[in-house]
Design a protein around this motif. Structure first.
Motif, short mmCIF file in Angstrom:
data_model
loop_
_atom_site.label_atom_id
_atom_site.label_comp_id
_atom_site.label_asym_id
_atom_site.label_seq_id
_atom_site.Cartn_x
_atom_site.Cartn_y
_atom_site.Cartn_z
N MET A 60 0.85 -1.17 0.00
CA MET A 60 0.00 0.00 0.00
C MET A 60 0.90 1.24 0.00
N SER A 61 0.57 2.22 -0.82
CA SER A 61 1.40 3.42 -0.93
C SER A 61 1.14 4.37 0.23
N LYS A 62 2.18 5.14 0.55
CA LYS A 62 2.10 6.13 1.63
C LYS A 62 1.81 7.50 1.03
N THR A 63 1.01 8.29 1.72
CA THR A 63 0.73 9.66 1.33
C THR A 63 1.05 10.55 2.52
N PRO A 64 1.04 11.87 2.35
CA PRO A 64 1.27 12.74 3.51
C PRO A 64 0.24 12.52 4.62
N PHE A 65 -0.88 11.88 4.29
CA PHE A 65 -1.95 11.65 5.26
C PHE A 65 -1.99 10.21 5.75
N GLY A 66 -0.95 9.45 5.46
CA GLY A 66 -0.91 8.05 5.87
C GLY A 66 -1.03 7.13 4.67
N SER A 67 -1.40 5.90 4.92
CA SER A 67 -1.52 4.91 3.85
C SER A 67 -2.76 5.17 3.00
N ALA A 68 -2.68 4.75 1.75
CA ALA A 68 -3.83 4.84 0.85
C ALA A 68 -4.95 3.96 1.40
N PRO A 69 -6.21 4.25 1.05
CA PRO A 69 -7.33 3.44 1.56
C PRO A 69 -7.17 1.97 1.17
N ASN A 70 -7.60 1.10 2.03
CA ASN A 70 -7.57 -0.32 1.76
C ASN A 70 -8.87 -0.70 1.05
N LEU A 71 -8.87 -0.62 -0.28
CA LEU A 71 -10.06 -0.88 -1.08
C LEU A 71 -10.30 -2.38 -1.19
N ALA A 72 -11.54 -2.78 -1.10
CA ALA A 72 -11.90 -4.19 -1.17
C ALA A 72 -12.25 -4.64 -2.58
N GLY A 73 -12.50 -3.72 -3.49
CA GLY A 73 -12.87 -4.07 -4.85
C GLY A 73 -13.68 -2.95 -5.46
N LEU A 74 -14.19 -3.18 -6.65
CA LEU A 74 -15.06 -2.23 -7.34
C LEU A 74 -16.50 -2.65 -7.06
N ASP A 75 -17.29 -1.78 -6.45
CA ASP A 75 -18.67 -2.14 -6.09
C ASP A 75 -19.58 -2.16 -7.31
N HIS A 76 -19.59 -1.10 -8.09
CA HIS A 76 -20.43 -1.04 -9.28
C HIS A 76 -19.93 0.08 -10.19
N PHE A 77 -20.41 0.06 -11.42
CA PHE A 77 -20.24 1.21 -12.30
C PHE A 77 -21.63 1.61 -12.77
N ALA A 78 -21.78 2.85 -13.21
CA ALA A 78 -23.09 3.37 -13.59
C ALA A 78 -23.06 3.83 -15.03
#
Length: 132
Positions: free
Chosen positions: A1-19
């Protein structure tokens, strides 16, 4: 997981949907059901959520919407690719054709095999499988 000035990037679980915007809820729902095996998960007044397994699509009714004249000249989501297991790729392409869907390809991109087709409103879709 990449680091940003605000901490680690969100831990995404997947793509929920597209519209997608569509002209007719029933026509699009029927097509995605018949061609792709999706079912209606929920209906709101002008939006239906359809899905199959962990893949979901939001269908947004826009009766007077016009197709994009040249997608290559606009910033937009160009297409959506559905992943298919390698041993089922050829069958999937033939199945789409047997349902009357016009399929371009398949083509070998160097890392995967891909075939392209469109839904009733002209949205570009792809089935793909990666090389072993």
């Amino acid at each position: 997981m990449s680091k940003t000035p605000f901490g680690s990037a969100p831990n995404l679980a997947g793509l929920d949907h597209f519209a997608i915007n569509i002209r007719d809820l029933q026509v699009s729902s029927n097509w995605y059901s018949d061609i792709m095996g999706f079912e209606v998960l929920h209906k709101w007044t002008t939006t239906w959520m359809i899905g199959r397994g962990n893949i979901k699509i939001g269908l947004f009714l826009r009766k007077t919407a016009n197709p994009i004249p040249n997608p290559d000249e606009l910033l937009l989501i160009q297409h959506v690719a559905f992943l298919v297991d390698g041993d089922k790729f050829g069958h999937t392409v033939e199945y789409l054709r047997s349902k009357g869907v016009t399929v371009e390809g398949p083509e070998d991109t160097g890392i995967a095999f891909s075939a392209f087709f469109k839904d009733p409103d002209g949205h570009s879709l792809e089935v793909t499988t990666y090389h072993a």
